[in-house]
Design an enzyme around this catalytic site. Structure first.
Site, PDB file in Angstrom:
ATOM      1  N   ILE A 142       0.839  -1.201   0.000  1.00  0.00           N
ATOM      2  CA  ILE A 142       0.000   0.000   0.000  1.00  0.00           C
ATOM      3  C   ILE A 142       0.876   1.254   0.000  1.00  0.00           C
ATOM      4  CG2 ILE A 142      -1.739   1.272   1.356  1.00  0.00           C
ATOM      5  CD1 ILE A 142      -2.792  -1.262  -0.054  1.00  0.00           C
ATOM      6  N   CYS A 143       0.459   2.279  -0.698  1.00  0.00           N
ATOM      7  CA  CYS A 143       1.247   3.501  -0.780  1.00  0.00           C
ATOM      8  C   CYS A 143       0.988   4.394   0.426  1.00  0.00           C
ATOM      9  CB  CYS A 143       0.968   4.207  -2.100  1.00  0.00           C
ATOM     10  SG  CYS A 143       1.550   3.196  -3.466  1.00  0.00           S
ATOM     11  N   GLU A 144       1.464   3.957   1.549  1.00  0.00           N
ATOM     12  CA  GLU A 144       1.373   4.685   2.821  1.00  0.00           C
ATOM     13  C   GLU A 144       2.584   4.284   3.640  1.00  0.00           C
ATOM     14  OE1 GLU A 144      -0.905   6.761   4.266  1.00  0.00           O
ATOM     15  OE2 GLU A 144      -2.375   6.677   2.639  1.00  0.00           O
ATOM     16  N   ASN A 156      -6.302   1.564  -2.287  1.00  0.00           N
ATOM     17  CA  ASN A 156      -5.463   1.400  -3.487  1.00  0.00           C
ATOM     18  C   ASN A 156      -6.136   0.456  -4.501  1.00  0.00           C
ATOM     19  OD1 ASN A 156      -1.972   1.643  -2.342  1.00  0.00           O
ATOM     20  ND2 ASN A 156      -3.690   3.013  -2.052  1.00  0.00           N
TER      21      ASN A 156
END
Ligand code: ASP
Ligand code: MG
Length: 867
Positions: free
Chosen positions: A815-817, A855
């Site tokens: 995940i882009c976090e 996402n």
């Protein structure tokens, strides 16, 4: 003396009371002496304490000095004790101890006894060590060893310090410890194997002086420094210094290596292993200190020396009880000149040394530590009377000081967020940060401390503030060294490995639930006989197979939304409505209306629904959720009590609620509280219960009490199973005390957490700037708990389950976090590679049900194993 002078051939060993009170222990002492002589070609000086409990007895004699008969009686008992011990050692009591025992009796007749003269007290206190050392020499000689007895007073000379009280000048002295070559040469004349006394020294007047309670460690350190010894070994009954008191915090880690400053700080702030005064002399002379365990002589223990690598981070958390705070408020002017000097002058006059200081324009608050001071009520009253001349005084006691010790505290603050919030729940009287940047101390009410320590230790390791993966510094945990009776069951997934590996080859990530484990937990709770009804809080995991299994086990269900109710009745259409509780939070009117139409139990937790929708509740029985005023649990975000939490009716609002219920013609028949989750301490439920009973009596119509859930599970491999027998006993006590109420519980996590695992595939292994990251195809989208609560889940490489741990890695998801981290500092095998199957354990509760499509990643699949 040059600090780098070559060490001489001496090794100093110190043995405490328990290490000299058994014959087998003296055999150990003899063996250790011989080994050091033979293997290291060393000369050995052994420093001993009195037999266990003897110094306390001698102290009691000095306390009762005025009572001749009492003194005589106590002396008789001590004589008897030492004679009996001679029997155990097979030595002749009259020949060996005759003179010493006569000297002890003579002190009972001494003219100084009546007044309790300090010099007489010192003589009395010294007898314990004189006796034990004499016994030891005689015994080891019978074992064929060539040992000599040495009078410590011939080598340790008390040194008076400025502003010392008469008491400490005699009974809590410091000694000179700088030796020169001439002294060392003279000392060699004493022999190669020597036994001497701890605790005693020569006073200025030629009489005996005492180093203070626990002073034998300091004696050993003085000798170590005087002789420029190779090392000082402190032999005791624990393996070394720990990151917390192991008796209170079983997860505490052995500290394998410390520098003098850190060890000093740990000893000063509460660890009992080493007397704080003993470090300074060794540090000055650069003599290493080893701490060793007489019961486990092969364990390496703690080594303290100047070569220890500097590792920033919290090394230990310790606590001290009996702290007295003195708060002083100026009565004079704003920024009055000389105020501090006025007040400190008075502490000096009373011979009191100050520990912590906090100050503001008009107030200064200081702490007195009982281990440095004779802090009794006489001394305090006299001090306060004097201080009252210059300020308004307030004494706050009893307090405890909790201290975090480690290098570079000021650069660690960002890692201490959870620690701050833990303290935020309690009343903190003073916070002090040491100017050497080695400690941060919080002074709180004494009663709070023991309960806080395990939790704080946990927060420190979780946050990385205590870098426990640095193995040069952090050794095994106390729990590993001394496993207690309680332990964790072997997890089911180990036996199902082949099946799980095969399953993971298809869709990934994948939750797998093991129904036999769910049933096992359900049956465990069913054995808690005092509980009348059990409801499964299905928000933890609403999988249909799990709901059916628990219904078959006789469980009812607790739902928190209309959708959960709909789901439940679609899975179990014939379920009796009286087996269902509806306990929503801030739900709209329509959801209450739906629940009432279904005729399930409805719980209210504020007066709003009764006041605004009274017609819904007319002529109905309702449950009321109370906020007992505090929250508990594994993370701030799961504690559901207190002002900060949105849940529950505070006790203050009960009269208003009762009135509204009456007006609406509703009857309150169930009283409920639930303050958090992940609770392992069984004493929690009786506490909640007692509070609820109190309120139930005010209401008058209550027939059942629902103590909620919150039962914890072991997330760590070395965690302990929830103690069902203890829980059953606590519930039985409750039931016996208030048999008139039906007893309900509503566990969620406990039933399903361990039954579920999350399987994921390794996507990439990346090293970046020295940090290894293992990527998985599951992240915070599949399992939110680590990102949401810093929750710790065991993560293993199921494909390489038997490989050794490798370099610590961060386990991350797709995940882009930045918070997409499932685990930090995990030692997965070094060979971990793309395509391996990772297993995230204890994921059956709040796993899939919280998963999301952030996402736009797909939800994990779910699978149920029934055998
Ligand atoms: N025997 C003394 C005491 O109990 C000194 C010591 O054991 O360290 O305080
Ligand atoms: Mg001791």
């Amino acid at each position: 003396m040059s600090p780098d002078a070559a060490a001489t051939d001496w090794i100093v060993l110190k043995f405490g009371g328990t290490s000299v009170s058994r014959r087998t222990r003296w055999d150990t002492i003899g063996r250790l002496m011989r080994e050091r002589q033979a293997d290291e070609d060393a000369r050995v000086l052994v420093v001993v304490s009195a037999l266990s409990g003897v110094t306390n007895e001698l102290q009691a004699i000095t306390d009762h000095h005025a009572d001749a008969a009492e003194v005589a009686r106590r002396i008789d008992a001590l004589v008897e004790r030492h004679r009996a011990y001679c029997g155990e050692l097979s030595i002749d009591a009259d020949a060996v101890l005759g003179e010493r025992l006569a000297a002890l009796r003579a002190l009972g007749q001494d003219p100084r006894r009546e007044s309790g003269a300090l010099a007489w007290q010192a003589e009395v206190l010294a007898q314990g060590e004189l006796l034990s050392s004499t016994l030891g020499v005689a015994y080891l000689r019978t074992q064929g060893m060539d040992v000599d007895w040495l009078d410590a007073r011939d080598w340790l000379q008390a040194q008076s310090l400025p502003n010392q009280s008469d008491w400490s000048r005699r009974l809590s002295v410091s000694c000179r410890y700088l030796g020169d070559a001439a002294l060392r040469e003279r000392f060699r004349g004493n022999g190669r194997l020597l036994i001497t006394q701890g605790f005693i020294a020569r006073a200025d007047d030629g009489g005996t002086a005492i180093l203070g309670r626990g002073g034998s460690d300091t004696s050993a350190a003085y000798f170590g420094a005087l002789l420029q010894a190779r090392r000082v070994e402190i032999w005791t009954d624990v393996p070394g210094m720990f990151s917390a008191n192991p008796r209170v915090v079983p997860d505490a880690r052995l500290l394998s290596r410390l520098d003098y400053e850190e060890a000093q700080e740990i000893a000063t702030t509460g660890a009992k292993v080493l007397h704080p005064r003993c470090i300074h002399p060794c540090r000055e002379a650069r003599v290493p200190i080893w701490i060793r365990d007489t019961e486990r002589p092969q364990m390496a223990g703690t080594v303290i020396d100047h070569r220890a690598a500097t590792v920033p981070g919290v090394k230990a958390i310790s606590s001290r009880r009996g702290i007295v705070l003195v708060s002083m408020e100026t009565i004079g002017m704003w920024q009055q000149v000389g105020f501090l000097s006025d007040v400190f002058e008075r502490f000096k006059q009373h011979g009191l040394s100050i520990d912590l200081i906090g100050s503001s324009e008009a107030n200064v608050t200081v702490s007195l530590d009982p281990s440095d001071n004779l802090v009794n009520s006489n001394v305090l009253d006299a001090l306060c009377a004097d201080l009252a001349e210059v300020c308004r005084v307030k004494v706050i006691a009893p307090c405890s000081a909790i201290t975090l010790v480690g290098r570079g505290m000021r650069s660690l603050l960002h890692k201490l967020t959870d620690v701050w919030s833990e303290f935020g729940r309690e009343r903190v009287h003073l916070i002090s940060q040491s100017s050497n940047d080695l400690n941060l101390t919080f002074v709180v009410d004494e009663a709070l401390v023991d309960g806080m320590m395990p939790r704080l230790h946990d927060l420190l390791t979780h946050s990385g503030a205590m870098p426990v993966d640095i193995t040069e510094v952090f050794g095994p945990s106390w729990k590993q060294i001394e496993p207690s009776g309680g332990s964790r069951r072997e997890p089911w997934w180990r036996k199902q490995r082949a099946r799980l590996l095969a399953a993971a080859q298809t869709d990934s990530p994948r939750y797998v639930y093991h129904l036999p484990t769910v049933r096992e937990r359900a049956r465990g709770l069913a054995e808690v006989g005092a509980v009348d009804r059990r409801f499964y809080a299905l928000k933890a995991n609403p999988h249909p197979a799990i709901l059916r299994a628990l219904a078959d086990e006789g469980f009812g269900f607790e739902c928190v939304s209309q959708a959960e109710l709909e789901h439940l009745f679609s899975v179990l259409p014939t379920l009796d409505a009286t087996r269902v509780l509806f306990t929503p939070s801030f739900a709209p009117r329509s959801e209450f209306a739906d629940a009432i139409a279904r005729d399930v139990w409805v719980t209210l937790d504020s007066v709003y629904p009764l006041q605004h929708w009274p017609e819904l509740f007319a002529n109905r029985q309702i449950a009321l959720r109370i906020d007992p005023g505090y929250g508990l649990g594994h993370h701030e975000k799961v504690r559901t009590g207190g002002k900060e939490a949105k849940f529950g009716l505070p006790a203050e609002a009960l009269p208003e609620f009762i009135a509204a219920a009456r007006a609406a013609k509703a009857r309150i028949v169930v009283l409920h509280a639930h303050v958090g989750s992940g609770i392992q301490d069984v004493s929690h439920w009786p506490q909640v219960y007692a509070q609820l009973v109190n309120l139930a009596e005010q209401i008058g119509t209550v027939s059942a009490i629902d103590v909620g859930g919150g039962i914890g599970v072991p997330y760590k491999p070395d965690g302990e199973d929830f103690d069902i027998p203890a829980f059953a006993a606590a519930m039985a006590d409750i039931k016996a005390a208030w048999p008139q109420y039906a007893l309900w519980i509503e566990p969620g996590r406990y039933l399903v957490a361990e039954a579920g695992v999350l399987l994921a595939k390794v996507t990439q292994v990346v090293d970046k700037l020295g940090q290894r990251r293992i990527g998985l195809d599951a992240g915070m989208n599949a399992l939110m708990r680590p990102a949401l609560y810093n929750a710790w889940h065991e993560i293993v490489n199921l494909s390489r389950l038997d490989d050794a741990d490798g370099v610590p890695a961060e386990i991350v998801g797709p995940i882009c976090e930045s918070s997409d981290v499932l685990g930090k500092r995990r030692g997965l095998p070094d060979a971990t590679a793309e395509g391996d199957v990772a297993l995230i354990a204890t994921a059956g509760a709040y796993g899939f049900v919280m998963a999301n499509r952030y996402n736009l990643r797909a939800l994990p699949v779910e699978e149920v194993l029934d055998v």
